[in-house]
Design a protein around this motif. Sequence first.
Motif, PDB file in Angstrom:
ATOM      1  N   GLU A 188      39.464  47.305  33.966  1.00 18.34           N
ATOM      2  CA  GLU A 188      40.722  47.338  34.716  1.00 18.34           C
ATOM      3  C   GLU A 188      40.601  46.547  36.011  1.00 18.34           C
ATOM      4  OE1 GLU A 188      43.809  50.660  36.598  1.00 18.34           O
ATOM      5  OE2 GLU A 188      42.160  51.282  35.275  1.00 18.34           O
ATOM      6  N   ALA A 189      39.425  46.590  36.646  1.00 22.22           N
ATOM      7  CA  ALA A 189      39.228  45.860  37.897  1.00 22.22           C
ATOM      8  C   ALA A 189      39.378  44.362  37.693  1.00 22.22           C
ATOM      9  CB  ALA A 189      37.853  46.179  38.474  1.00 22.22           C
ATOM     10  N   GLU A 190      38.879  43.854  36.572  1.00 22.85           N
ATOM     11  CA  GLU A 190      39.013  42.429  36.288  1.00 22.85           C
ATOM     12  C   GLU A 190      40.476  42.055  36.067  1.00 22.85           C
ATOM     13  OE1 GLU A 190      34.694  41.577  34.115  1.00 22.85           O
ATOM     14  OE2 GLU A 190      36.384  42.351  32.946  1.00 22.85           O
ATOM     15  N   ALA A 191      41.217  42.930  35.403  1.00 21.09           N
ATOM     16  CA  ALA A 191      42.642  42.670  35.190  1.00 21.09           C
ATOM     17  C   ALA A 191      43.393  42.632  36.514  1.00 21.09           C
ATOM     18  CB  ALA A 191      43.239  43.734  34.256  1.00 21.09           C
ATOM     19  N   ARG A 192      43.091  43.571  37.405  1.00 22.17           N
ATOM     20  CA  ARG A 192      43.738  43.578  38.722  1.00 22.17           C
ATOM     21  C   ARG A 192      43.381  42.320  39.503  1.00 22.17           C
ATOM     22  NH1 ARG A 192      42.182  49.139  38.909  1.00 22.17           N
ATOM     23  NH2 ARG A 192      40.463  48.541  40.304  1.00 22.17           N
ATOM     24  N   GLY A 193      42.127  41.902  39.400  1.00 21.60           N
ATOM     25  CA  GLY A 193      41.703  40.689  40.082  1.00 21.60           C
ATOM     26  C   GLY A 193      42.444  39.463  39.577  1.00 21.60           C
ATOM     27  N   ALA A 194      42.700  39.407  38.268  1.00 24.48           N
ATOM     28  CA  ALA A 194      43.438  38.278  37.697  1.00 24.48           C
ATOM     29  C   ALA A 194      44.865  38.248  38.223  1.00 24.48           C
ATOM     30  CB  ALA A 194      43.435  38.375  36.167  1.00 24.48           C
ATOM     31  N   MET A 195      45.495  39.418  38.360  1.00 25.54           N
ATOM     32  CA  MET A 195      46.856  39.462  38.898  1.00 25.54           C
ATOM     33  C   MET A 195      46.890  38.970  40.340  1.00 25.54           C
ATOM     34  SD  MET A 195      48.582  42.921  37.307  1.00 25.54           S
ATOM     35  CE  MET A 195      47.172  44.015  37.405  1.00 25.54           C
TER      36      MET A 195
END
Length: 215
Positions: A188-195
């Motif tokens: 989830e942290a990687e997804a938030r970082g991409a956003m």
Amino acid sequence: MDGMSVPDVVDGDAEEIEIRRNTMQIEQKRIFLNLRENARGRYLRIVEVTGNNRSTIIVPASGLQQFRAILDEFVDEAALGQGHQGILAVSSNGVSDGKKKKRRNKKPAAAGDGGAVGPAGVGLPAAGATGAEGPSPTRVFVGNLAWSTNSQGLLEHFTQCGQIVRADVFTERSGRSRGCGTVEFATEAEARGAMDSMTGTTLDGRTIFVREDRL
């Protein structure tokens, strides 16, 4: 500019300044957009002209960010929902009759390349299979993709953000890209970082936006 203009309406202000102007032709409609400033501040005026009919809306500058966010959501829904039935049945007078149609909780068909799988990925589905169903905190939606962008190109663009499970560009049944897709990360942290980091970047000549996956 195409030379078309709409007469200015000042609404009682002694002086107005035009900051920016643009026009669009959409089917039989002409849309005029004017960013203006008067004594009360800046605002966006949008005028729709169809034949002899004209309608106008005014959006104060203080509301433009919210206006853009809502418009982005409508654009996303239009791109993703072309193959879905409407969620409400509408009667002939335009008022909902209260009967809901069952909405298929599916992604649009994946691109003809079957999607692209990263190092953390699982086996590829068959070409034309649907994407993952339901929202996921590890998956992001990517909009405003170029028609030429495929799933592999989408995956490669987001590799810098972390470990990718898979990437999919969605298409019509004809195979034509819908201009949007999803990228699923291992965390989830990687997804938030991409956003946070990838909105506003350029992929195949288009400036993309990234948000949470809501479908």
